[in-house]
Scaffold this motif. Structure first.
Motif, short mmCIF file in Angstrom:
data_model
loop_
_atom_site.label_atom_id
_atom_site.label_comp_id
_atom_site.label_asym_id
_atom_site.label_seq_id
_atom_site.Cartn_x
_atom_site.Cartn_y
_atom_site.Cartn_z
N GLY A 1 0.78 -1.23 0.00
CA GLY A 1 0.00 0.00 0.00
C GLY A 1 0.81 1.28 0.00
O GLY A 1 0.37 2.30 -0.54
N TYR A 2 1.99 1.25 0.62
CA TYR A 2 2.81 2.47 0.70
C TYR A 2 3.62 2.60 -0.58
O TYR A 2 4.84 2.44 -0.60
CB TYR A 2 3.76 2.41 1.89
N ALA A 3 2.94 2.91 -1.65
CA ALA A 3 3.58 2.98 -2.96
C ALA A 3 2.75 3.87 -3.87
O ALA A 3 1.61 4.21 -3.57
CB ALA A 3 3.71 1.58 -3.57
N GLU A 4 3.33 4.23 -5.01
CA GLU A 4 2.59 5.06 -5.95
C GLU A 4 1.51 4.26 -6.67
O GLU A 4 0.46 4.80 -7.03
CB GLU A 4 3.56 5.68 -6.95
N PHE A 5 1.77 2.96 -6.88
CA PHE A 5 0.80 2.08 -7.50
C PHE A 5 0.74 0.78 -6.69
O PHE A 5 1.74 0.37 -6.10
CB PHE A 5 1.17 1.76 -8.95
N ALA A 6 -0.42 0.16 -6.68
CA ALA A 6 -0.58 -1.09 -5.94
C ALA A 6 -1.47 -2.04 -6.72
O ALA A 6 -2.45 -1.63 -7.36
CB ALA A 6 -1.20 -0.83 -4.57
N VAL A 7 -1.13 -3.32 -6.65
CA VAL A 7 -1.94 -4.36 -7.27
C VAL A 7 -2.91 -4.90 -6.22
O VAL A 7 -2.50 -5.20 -5.09
CB VAL A 7 -1.06 -5.49 -7.82
N VAL A 8 -4.17 -5.01 -6.59
CA VAL A 8 -5.21 -5.43 -5.66
C VAL A 8 -6.06 -6.52 -6.31
O VAL A 8 -6.49 -6.35 -7.46
CB VAL A 8 -6.12 -4.25 -5.26
N PRO A 9 -6.35 -7.63 -5.61
CA PRO A 9 -7.32 -8.59 -6.14
C PRO A 9 -8.67 -7.91 -6.35
O PRO A 9 -9.16 -7.19 -5.47
CB PRO A 9 -7.40 -9.65 -5.04
#
Length: 308
Positions: free
Chosen positions: A96-104
């Motif tokens: 989560g602590y990022a510019e982009f995140a992969v989420v199901p």
């Protein structure tokens, strides 16, 4: 892209350049608008949660995110690029602590429309935990006397509002500016925990929501009515001690549940609000976690997009 990572347990979280992730089948990529901090992030960093949430290093911190979908993986249905969403990530995966995140995709819920998108991330764990404690574990009913510890904190601020909505008699503990904050959130009575033991002023409490632990748990047993219930949030309670006094004690182990998250997220457009302590950009992630660890936050601390 930028992300806040650790490379081992007890490591110092560091802003790092990493490759932008790509969504796999059943996943989406979101541009993160907000990433809320939680005590769980501190526990994972310290290695305290390895038995429950083992991680692989390097590990990107953060479980609570809101943002906009920028790409879809194969077999994703019901979502489109540009959708505004909220999600709680698997703590073992983080990200989560990022510019982009992969989420199901099956963990996504629609973001509320009445508040800024970044702010919605503050509900992903804290509000859902409060709702789980009050309605699923304690099954609070109208008219019950409910004591909520740290009513100006992350979980506590949501629990005060929700218990008020359930028409309970809401008592909470706070200090300093938190006393007025808790009143404003809907508490019927606020006890300044710095003024002395809270047990001397209370009796006949039906339910205690303990968001603090330690000595607070033991003292909370003194104010419960016979057969009353203590619901512990930070750590499993001493159930034997409670039973020896004719009381009950249960632990809230919060697991991601998109149906629960959808319910509490919808409340942000209606009956509850995110109490925001401060926002810091991603570059200030270490400072955000240090401030969280100090234990003085009134509500949520939310990381917003990287601002070089």
């Amino acid at each position: 892209m930028k992300a806040i990572q650790i490379t081992r347990y007890s490591d110092t979280p560091t802003l790092t350049d990493v490759a932008e992730p790509s969504p796999g089948p059943g996943e989406v990529l979101i541009h993160v608008a907000g990433a809320a901090t939680n005590p769980l992030d501190l526990k994972i960093t310290a290695g305290y949660m390895h038995e429950f949430f083992p991680v692989k290093f390097p590990y990107t911190l953060g479980t609570d995110v809101s943002g906009t979908i920028t790409a879809l993986g194969d077999r994703v249905q019901g979502w489109a690029v540009g959708d505004r969403v909220v999600a709680r990530l698997d703590p073992s995966a983080g990200g989560g602590y990022a510019e982009f995140a992969v989420v199901p995709a099956d963990q996504l819920v629609t973001a509320p429309t009445s508040i800024p998108l970044f702010l919605a991330s503050g509900a992903a764990t804290a509000a859902a935990t409060a709702w789980q404690a009050l309605t699923e574990v304690a099954q609070v009913q109208a008219g019950q006397k409910v004591l909520i510890h740290a009513g100006a904190g992350g979980v506590g601020s949501f629990a005060v509002q929700m218990a008020h909505q359930l028409h309970a008699q809401v008592i909470t503990t706070a200090s300093g500016a938190g006393v007025q904050i808790a009143h404003d959130l809907g508490a019927d009575e606020v006890l300044d925990h710095t003024a002395g033991p809270f047990g001397a002023e209370l009796a006949g409490v039906d339910v205690v929501i303990d968001t603090v632990g330690g000595a607070v748990e033991e003292h909370s047993l003194d104010v419960l009515r016979p057969g009353g219930l203590l619901v512990a949030v930070p750590m499993p309670p001493d159930t034997e001690r409670a039973a020896s006094r004719g009381l009950r004690a249960e632990f809230v182990f919060h697991a991601s549940d998109p149906q629960r998250l959808a319910a509490v997220t919808a409340m942000l457009d209606d009956s509850i609000r995110v109490l925001l302590d401060r926002t810091l950009d991603l570059q200030q992630g270490r400072e955000a976690l240090e401030y969280l660890a100090a234990g003085h936050a009134k509500g949520k601390i939310i990381l917003t997009p990287y601002a070089p």
